[in-house]
Design a protein around this motif. Structure first.
Motif, PDB file in Angstrom:
ATOM      1  N   GLY A  38      52.144  50.129  32.544  1.00 23.61           N
ATOM      2  CA  GLY A  38      52.530  49.913  31.153  1.00 23.61           C
ATOM      3  C   GLY A  38      52.737  48.460  30.784  1.00 23.61           C
ATOM      4  N   GLY A  39      52.726  47.561  31.754  1.00 21.11           N
ATOM      5  CA  GLY A  39      52.844  46.132  31.489  1.00 21.11           C
ATOM      6  C   GLY A  39      51.464  45.517  31.389  1.00 21.11           C
ATOM      7  N   PHE A  40      51.098  45.068  30.199  1.00 16.16           N
ATOM      8  CA  PHE A  40      49.756  44.561  29.924  1.00 16.16           C
ATOM      9  C   PHE A  40      49.686  43.057  30.152  1.00 16.16           C
ATOM     10  CE2 PHE A  40      46.721  42.770  26.868  1.00 16.16           C
ATOM     11  CZ  PHE A  40      45.582  43.461  27.223  1.00 16.16           C
ATOM     12  N   MET A  41      48.573  42.582  30.711  1.00 14.75           N
ATOM     13  CA  MET A  41      48.395  41.146  30.911  1.00 14.75           C
ATOM     14  C   MET A  41      46.929  40.769  30.875  1.00 14.75           C
ATOM     15  SD  MET A  41      49.148  40.988  35.010  1.00 14.75           S
ATOM     16  CE  MET A  41      49.749  39.378  34.845  1.00 14.75           C
ATOM     17  N   GLN A  42      46.675  39.509  30.511  1.00 17.52           N
ATOM     18  CA  GLN A  42      45.320  38.969  30.528  1.00 17.52           C
ATOM     19  C   GLN A  42      45.242  37.684  31.340  1.00 17.52           C
ATOM     20  OE1 GLN A  42      44.777  39.030  26.163  1.00 17.52           O
ATOM     21  NE2 GLN A  42      42.953  40.237  26.609  1.00 17.52           N
ATOM     22  N   ASN A  43      46.360  37.208  31.869  1.00 20.45           N
ATOM     23  CA  ASN A  43      46.384  35.985  32.678  1.00 20.45           C
ATOM     24  C   ASN A  43      46.620  36.354  34.134  1.00 20.45           C
ATOM     25  OD1 ASN A  43      46.115  34.268  30.408  1.00 20.45           O
ATOM     26  ND2 ASN A  43      48.269  34.628  29.950  1.00 20.45           N
ATOM     27  N   PHE A  44      45.863  35.723  35.002  1.00 20.31           N
ATOM     28  CA  PHE A  44      45.924  36.018  36.427  1.00 20.31           C
ATOM     29  C   PHE A  44      46.221  34.745  37.204  1.00 20.31           C
ATOM     30  CE2 PHE A  44      42.718  38.586  34.257  1.00 20.31           C
ATOM     31  CZ  PHE A  44      43.253  39.852  34.432  1.00 20.31           C
ATOM     32  N   ILE A  45      46.873  34.880  38.348  1.00 23.53           N
ATOM     33  CA  ILE A  45      47.083  33.738  39.233  1.00 23.53           C
ATOM     34  C   ILE A  45      45.752  33.341  39.851  1.00 23.53           C
ATOM     35  CG2 ILE A  45      48.203  32.960  41.365  1.00 23.53           C
ATOM     36  CD1 ILE A  45      50.538  34.885  40.616  1.00 23.53           C
ATOM     37  N   SER A  46      44.981  34.356  40.276  1.00 24.51           N
ATOM     38  CA  SER A  46      43.682  34.128  40.904  1.00 24.51           C
ATOM     39  C   SER A  46      42.817  35.360  40.668  1.00 24.51           C
ATOM     40  CB  SER A  46      43.880  33.899  42.400  1.00 24.51           C
ATOM     41  OG  SER A  46      42.650  33.854  43.083  1.00 24.51           O
ATOM     42  N   LYS A  47      41.511  35.126  40.508  1.00 21.48           N
ATOM     43  CA  LYS A  47      40.602  36.252  40.294  1.00 21.48           C
ATOM     44  C   LYS A  47      39.239  35.915  40.876  1.00 21.48           C
ATOM     45  CE  LYS A  47      39.212  36.948  36.087  1.00 21.48           C
ATOM     46  NZ  LYS A  47      39.046  37.335  34.677  1.00 21.48           N
ATOM     47  N   THR A  48      38.773  36.737  41.826  1.00 17.40           N
ATOM     48  CA  THR A  48      37.437  36.621  42.396  1.00 17.40           C
ATOM     49  C   THR A  48      36.760  37.985  42.255  1.00 17.40           C
ATOM     50  OG1 THR A  48      38.053  37.276  44.640  1.00 17.40           O
ATOM     51  CG2 THR A  48      38.255  34.925  44.084  1.00 17.40           C
ATOM     52  N   ASP A  49      35.532  38.116  42.727  1.00 17.19           N
ATOM     53  CA  ASP A  49      34.844  39.391  42.630  1.00 17.19           C
ATOM     54  C   ASP A  49      35.522  40.484  43.446  1.00 17.19           C
ATOM     55  OD1 ASP A  49      32.679  40.805  41.389  1.00 17.19           O
ATOM     56  OD2 ASP A  49      31.784  40.995  43.375  1.00 17.19           O
ATOM     57  N   ASN A  50      36.248  40.098  44.510  1.00 16.26           N
ATOM     58  CA  ASN A  50      36.850  41.087  45.405  1.00 16.26           C
ATOM     59  C   ASN A  50      38.373  41.124  45.387  1.00 16.26           C
ATOM     60  OD1 ASN A  50      34.318  41.947  46.431  1.00 16.26           O
ATOM     61  ND2 ASN A  50      34.243  40.100  47.678  1.00 16.26           N
ATOM     62  N   GLN A  51      39.020  40.255  44.578  1.00 12.32           N
ATOM     63  CA  GLN A  51      40.486  40.215  44.618  1.00 12.32           C
ATOM     64  C   GLN A  51      41.071  39.640  43.324  1.00 12.32           C
ATOM     65  OE1 GLN A  51      42.672  37.243  47.152  1.00 12.32           O
ATOM     66  NE2 GLN A  51      43.102  39.106  48.314  1.00 12.32           N
ATOM     67  N   ILE A  52      42.159  40.262  42.881  1.00 13.79           N
ATOM     68  CA  ILE A  52      42.957  39.738  41.776  1.00 13.79           C
ATOM     69  C   ILE A  52      44.376  39.552  42.286  1.00 13.79           C
ATOM     70  CG2 ILE A  52      44.033  40.279  39.548  1.00 13.79           C
ATOM     71  CD1 ILE A  52      41.484  41.753  38.787  1.00 13.79           C
ATOM     72  N   ILE A  53      44.950  38.398  41.992  1.00 14.71           N
ATOM     73  CA  ILE A  53      46.354  38.145  42.296  1.00 14.71           C
ATOM     74  C   ILE A  53      47.035  37.888  40.965  1.00 14.71           C
ATOM     75  CG2 ILE A  53      48.019  36.658  43.481  1.00 14.71           C
ATOM     76  CD1 ILE A  53      45.772  36.030  45.511  1.00 14.71           C
ATOM     77  N   ALA A  54      48.114  38.638  40.698  1.00 17.97           N
ATOM     78  CA  ALA A  54      48.786  38.525  39.409  1.00 17.97           C
ATOM     79  C   ALA A  54      50.279  38.779  39.560  1.00 17.97           C
ATOM     80  CB  ALA A  54      48.201  39.530  38.423  1.00 17.97           C
ATOM     81  N   ARG A  55      51.064  38.150  38.685  1.00 16.12           N
ATOM     82  CA  ARG A  55      52.497  38.439  38.628  1.00 16.12           C
ATOM     83  C   ARG A  55      52.673  39.752  37.885  1.00 16.12           C
ATOM     84  NH1 ARG A  55      56.222  35.630  40.293  1.00 16.12           N
ATOM     85  NH2 ARG A  55      55.071  33.687  40.122  1.00 16.12           N
ATOM     86  N   VAL A  56      53.506  40.624  38.430  1.00 17.42           N
ATOM     87  CA  VAL A  56      53.772  41.917  37.804  1.00 17.42           C
ATOM     88  C   VAL A  56      54.496  41.675  36.482  1.00 17.42           C
ATOM     89  CG1 VAL A  56      54.967  44.120  38.050  1.00 17.42           C
ATOM     90  CG2 VAL A  56      53.876  43.059  40.052  1.00 17.42           C
ATOM     91  N   PRO A  57      53.969  42.212  35.369  1.00 18.98           N
ATOM     92  CA  PRO A  57      54.615  41.993  34.069  1.00 18.98           C
ATOM     93  C   PRO A  57      56.036  42.554  34.030  1.00 18.98           C
ATOM     94  CG  PRO A  57      52.435  42.967  33.798  1.00 18.98           C
ATOM     95  CD  PRO A  57      52.755  42.997  35.253  1.00 18.98           C
ATOM     96  N   ALA A  58      56.901  41.920  33.254  1.00 19.00           N
ATOM     97  CA  ALA A  58      58.294  42.369  33.134  1.00 19.00           C
ATOM     98  C   ALA A  58      58.386  43.789  32.597  1.00 19.00           C
ATOM     99  CB  ALA A  58      59.073  41.405  32.240  1.00 19.00           C
ATOM    100  N   ALA A  59      57.411  44.227  31.811  1.00 19.51           N
ATOM    101  CA  ALA A  59      57.430  45.576  31.220  1.00 19.51           C
ATOM    102  C   ALA A  59      56.875  46.648  32.160  1.00 19.51           C
ATOM    103  CB  ALA A  59      56.629  45.568  29.923  1.00 19.51           C
ATOM    104  N   ALA A  60      56.438  46.270  33.349  1.00 15.63           N
ATOM    105  CA  ALA A  60      55.816  47.232  34.263  1.00 15.63           C
ATOM    106  C   ALA A  60      56.816  48.268  34.760  1.00 15.63           C
ATOM    107  CB  ALA A  60      55.203  46.502  35.447  1.00 15.63           C
ATOM    108  N   LYS A  61      56.328  49.482  34.873  1.00 17.35           N
ATOM    109  CA  LYS A  61      57.082  50.610  35.424  1.00 17.35           C
ATOM    110  C   LYS A  61      56.182  51.294  36.448  1.00 17.35           C
ATOM    111  CE  LYS A  61      60.337  50.784  31.991  1.00 17.35           C
ATOM    112  NZ  LYS A  61      60.771  49.427  31.913  1.00 17.35           N
ATOM    113  N   THR A  62      56.703  52.298  37.137  1.00 15.90           N
ATOM    114  CA  THR A  62      55.857  53.105  38.009  1.00 15.90           C
ATOM    115  C   THR A  62      54.832  53.809  37.147  1.00 15.90           C
ATOM    116  OG1 THR A  62      57.629  53.428  39.597  1.00 15.90           O
ATOM    117  CG2 THR A  62      55.834  55.017  39.661  1.00 15.90           C
ATOM    118  N   GLY A  63      53.589  53.776  37.549  1.00 19.78           N
ATOM    119  CA  GLY A  63      52.526  54.387  36.750  1.00 19.78           C
ATOM    120  C   GLY A  63      51.173  54.089  37.330  1.00 19.78           C
ATOM    121  N   ASN A  64      50.292  53.536  36.522  1.00 19.42           N
ATOM    122  CA  ASN A  64      48.918  53.284  36.942  1.00 19.42           C
ATOM    123  C   ASN A  64      48.568  51.808  36.882  1.00 19.42           C
ATOM    124  OD1 ASN A  64      48.286  56.057  37.231  1.00 19.42           O
ATOM    125  ND2 ASN A  64      47.988  56.223  35.035  1.00 19.42           N
TER     126      ASN A  64
END
Length: 93
Positions: free
Chosen positions: A52-78
């Protein structure tokens, strides 16, 4: 009816949809934790929704890996990854 050009376009679009192989860690504090998502077709991901926490900015993004800070609005889900070809979803637990 489908023409060969239509089928080739469909195959090309399907091949571009991101796929999630796994993620780590499986839990953490929203707004602080950093998540690593592995898979394929990840370099073209334009948005990420973590429980449920939406974001468009990533710490790092390659074809095989995304590294991102978990949004403050994130909950258990998908985890939902979106690009111009479509979206993929996996459960956070």
């Amino acid at each position: 009816t489908y023409t060969s050009n239509t089928l080739n376009l469909y195959r090309n679009l399907s091949a571009g949809i991101p796929s999630i192989a796994g993620f780590n860690p499986t839990s953490g504090q929203a707004g602080i934790a950093v998540i690593t998502i592995s898979g394929v077709q990840l370099s073209a991901v334009s948005s990420l929704n973590l429980g449920g926490g939406f974001m468009q900015n990533f710490i790092s993004k390659t074809d095989n890996q995304i590294i991102a800070r978990v949004p403050a609005a994130a909950k258990t889900g998908n985890i939902v990854l979106q690009n111009i070809f479509g979206a993929t979803t996996t459960s956070l637990g």
